[in-house]
Structures are given as C-alpha cells and as structure tokens.
Motif scaffolding. Structure first.
Motif, short mmCIF file in Angstrom:
data_model
loop_
_atom_site.label_atom_id
_atom_site.label_comp_id
_atom_site.label_asym_id
_atom_site.label_seq_id
_atom_site.Cartn_x
_atom_site.Cartn_y
_atom_site.Cartn_z
N ALA A 37 -14.32 -46.60 15.69
CA ALA A 37 -15.52 -45.79 15.48
C ALA A 37 -15.21 -44.74 14.43
O ALA A 37 -14.14 -44.12 14.48
CB ALA A 37 -15.94 -45.13 16.78
N VAL A 38 -16.10 -44.56 13.49
CA VAL A 38 -15.89 -43.51 12.48
C VAL A 38 -16.94 -42.42 12.66
O VAL A 38 -18.12 -42.70 12.88
CB VAL A 38 -15.90 -44.10 11.03
N LEU A 39 -16.48 -41.18 12.60
CA LEU A 39 -17.36 -40.02 12.72
C LEU A 39 -17.32 -39.25 11.41
O LEU A 39 -16.23 -38.93 10.92
CB LEU A 39 -16.86 -39.09 13.83
N LEU A 40 -18.47 -38.98 10.85
CA LEU A 40 -18.53 -38.21 9.60
C LEU A 40 -19.17 -36.86 9.90
O LEU A 40 -20.15 -36.79 10.63
CB LEU A 40 -19.38 -38.93 8.56
N GLY A 41 -18.64 -35.79 9.30
CA GLY A 41 -19.26 -34.48 9.50
C GLY A 41 -18.43 -33.40 8.85
O GLY A 41 -17.43 -33.67 8.17
#
Ligand code: FAD
Length: 323
Positions: A37-41
């Motif tokens: 899972a990739v989280l961008l922020g």
C-alpha cells in the motif's frame, strides 16, 4: 499472479478512506506475491499506515513531500511513477474517487498499461481475474480481463468487502523520498463548500432529496433523518438546479455515483440520469406523492405520500430503534 499488487491508499482529513481497504481486497484477488500500500501526503501518515497493516497490507510505502499535501495531478503522478519504478508492480489499484479518477488514467497512459475503471467486482474464475463494471449508466454490466501487465484498476467505493482486521497485526513501513520537479500547479488554499460529517461516496446510508423537497426546509428534514441513521445527504440535479442543495451533493450521471446499503429518495422523480448514480444501492426506498413516479420502478420499498408528513414519522421511529 507472481508479481506485486500496489494499492494507492487515499487519506482524507487525516484518516484512511474506506475504499483504500476495499482496494486491498481487490489487489489480493489477483493472488499477488505481496500487496503493497502506498500513502502519499505531506505528513501525518503513520496512523493510516498502521490501519493498513491491521487490515492486511503486506508492506506500506509512505511518500511524504510538501507538494503532496493537497492533490495536484502532476505531483501525484510524478510521485507514483517513482513508486512504480521502484516496486515494479503488476497490478495497481485505486479507489474510483475524485483523485483516483483523475490520476489513475494518467498513470496508465504513462506506463502504457491497460486500465479498467469503476469496477464493482473483481473475481478469480478459471485461473483468470475478471473485472465487472457497469455500463450504459448502470443498466448492464461488462466483464473484462487484463491480457497484459502492468494493469491499472479503479474500484467503486462500497462494493468489495473489507479485509478482516487483526488488532495486533503490523506490516513493515518504508519511506520513499521522491524528487518532484517542474510542478505546474500549486494549491494555495482549499475551500470546503459543504461541511459534511459523512462522506457521500462512502456512506452506508444516503438520504437524497429532489425538487419535491421544495427548498431548505425539506432538506433540513432530510439532514435530520440522515443524522439519525448515521448517513449522508445527497440531492438530485433538479434540487441542485433549484438552489435547494449544493452541486457537491448531486448524485447521478453528471454527479456522484453512490452504492450505499440504504438509499432513501425523497421527492425525486427517478429520471434515468439520476438512476445512473444510485441504482446500484443495495436497498432503495422511495418517497413520492405520485404513485406513477419512475423511481418506484427501481425501489425495493415505496412510500406513496407527502415527504413532509412521511419523513418526520421516519425520524421519530428510527430514533426509537437507535440505528
Ligand atoms: P422532478 O423531476 O421535478 O421530480 C420531483 C418529484 O418530487 C416528482 O416526482 C414529484 O411527484 C415529487 N414530489 C413533489 N412534491 C412532493 C412531496 N411533497 N412529497 C413527495 N414527493 C413530492 N439529474 C440528476 O439527478 N443527476 C444527474 O447527474 C443528472 N445529470 C443529467 C445530465 C443530463 C445530460 C441531463 C439532460 C439531465 C441530467 N439530470 C440529472 C436531470 C434529470 O433528467 C432530471 O431532470 C432530474 O433528475 C429531476 O430532478 P427531480 O427528480 O428532483 O425533479
């Protein structure tokens, strides 16, 4: 499938969107070697990462950059291309949200990958993964398969089951530094048009009003019913055009597509363009004073009556059962 599945997990208001978890289910159906899972922020991604771990992601990649705080297509695309370059996934899954709809096709085009959008089911049959998506404004479904990799998929919220939650489960978390260059757009400020508690696209219960609400008073009643049921308020375009509701609430062909467990349509005639946005709801209740209104053709339960009399009764009754 021997390769990896990459899930682009969206965060809204600091919390993981439910569709991110549904995307893990979709990714898992390809039987990948691992679901990443990739989280961008721009920060504050540790708690969403922990939630992804509890819900079965095998590995989490956090990409933090000041330009990823608010969505822009070029920053997100550049960041995702760098994640894809590192991980080389065979399948990339997005939620079919405003962001997913915008960035997924751009990524597919840049990768030369096939894309299926707005999937409502992903199933493994005879050694092949089949993807079901609505066509003709929800009147029919088509089944597609990917013949090549990488493949890009976006899934409609509220259709796939959530992976089981294991309280103590954790997954390795890695941070990837990205280089974002020549960004052509910068978000200076985000102005929220509607202050809503429950996200319309992911709400389990939607109470929608049409022109029959006759204005603010009718919508106040619907908001009260939605609150009692823990749901969100939606609207027909007729209601939006009349100025009774904000266009952000519009459901239909040119508005949002919702698939809640319960959809209550009050004072909505049921035009084909409205049905395109809600006919996939699991249970539809229509309240209309015209027994011939087309909405009754798709409703599971129909109440022929004046919404100003019916809705207050529903509010009182639902309060008693404490939904
Ligand atoms: P109406 O059709 O006016 O219906 C009002 C209903 O309220 C009637 O059935 C009436 O019997 C009932 N009513 C009145 N008073 C009461 C009362 N007191 N109690 C109970 N019932 C009452 N529409 C959408 O919704 N979403 C879209 O995304 C969308 N996209 C469109 C795209 C295009 C290209 C076009 C051409 C149209 C689109 N439309 C869309 C518009 C659509 O065709 C209809 O005009 C619209 O849905 C009608 O809204 P309505 O049902 O609220 O109003």
């Amino acid at each position: 499938m021997a390769g990896k599945a990459l899930v682009v997990a969206e965060v809204k208001g600091g919390a993981l969107r439910q569709v991110a978890l549904e995307a893990i289910t979709a990714g898992r159906r390809f039987e990948p070697s691992e679901v990443i899972a990739v989280l961008l922020g721009a920060g504050g991604l540790d708690e969403p990462a922990a939630a992804l771990g509890r819900r079965g992601a095998d590995r989490i990649v956090i990409v933090e950059h000041e330009s990823l705080g608010a969505y822009t297509p070029d920053a997100y695309l550049q960041a995702l291309l760098q994640v894809v370059e590192r991980e080389a996934p065979e399948v990339i899954v997005f939620g079919h949200t405003a962001i997913g709809r915008d960035v997924a096709p751009r990524l597919a085009a840049r990768l030369g990958a096939g894309m299926v959008s707005d999937a409502v089911d992903v199933r493994s049959e005879g050694g092949e993964v089949r993807i079901v998506r609505p066509i003709y404004a929800g009147k029919a479904f088509e089944v597609r398969t990917f013949t090549d990799r990488p493949a890009v998929l976006s899934i409609r919220p509220n259709n796939l089951p959530l992976p089981d939650e294991a309280a103590g489960r954790t997954a390795p978390v890695e941070r990837l530094a990205v280089d974002l260059k020549d960004l052509r757009s910068i978000v200076r400020e985000v102005v929220k048009k509607t202050a809503q508690g429950v996200d319309l696209a992911e709400a389990r219960v939607v109470v929608a009003g049409g022109r029959g609400t006759k204005g603010e008073e009718g919508f106040r009643l619907l908001r009260e019913l939605a609150d009692v049921l823990g749901g969100a308020v939606g609207a027909s375009r007729g209601a939006c055009d009349a100025g009774y509701a904000d266009y952000a609430l519009q459901i239909g062909q040119t508005g949002k597509v919702v698939t809640p467990d319960l959809y209550i349509a009050a004072g909505i005639s049921g035009a084909i363009q409205h049905l395109a946005g809600m006919s996939g709801s699991k249970v539809i209740v229509a309240i209309n004073k015209d027994p011939e209104a087309p909405i009754f053709q798709v409703a599971d339960y129909g109440i022929v009556g004046d919404l100003f009399e019916v809705v207050p009764i529903l509010i009182e009754e639902f309060k008693k059962v404490k939904v």
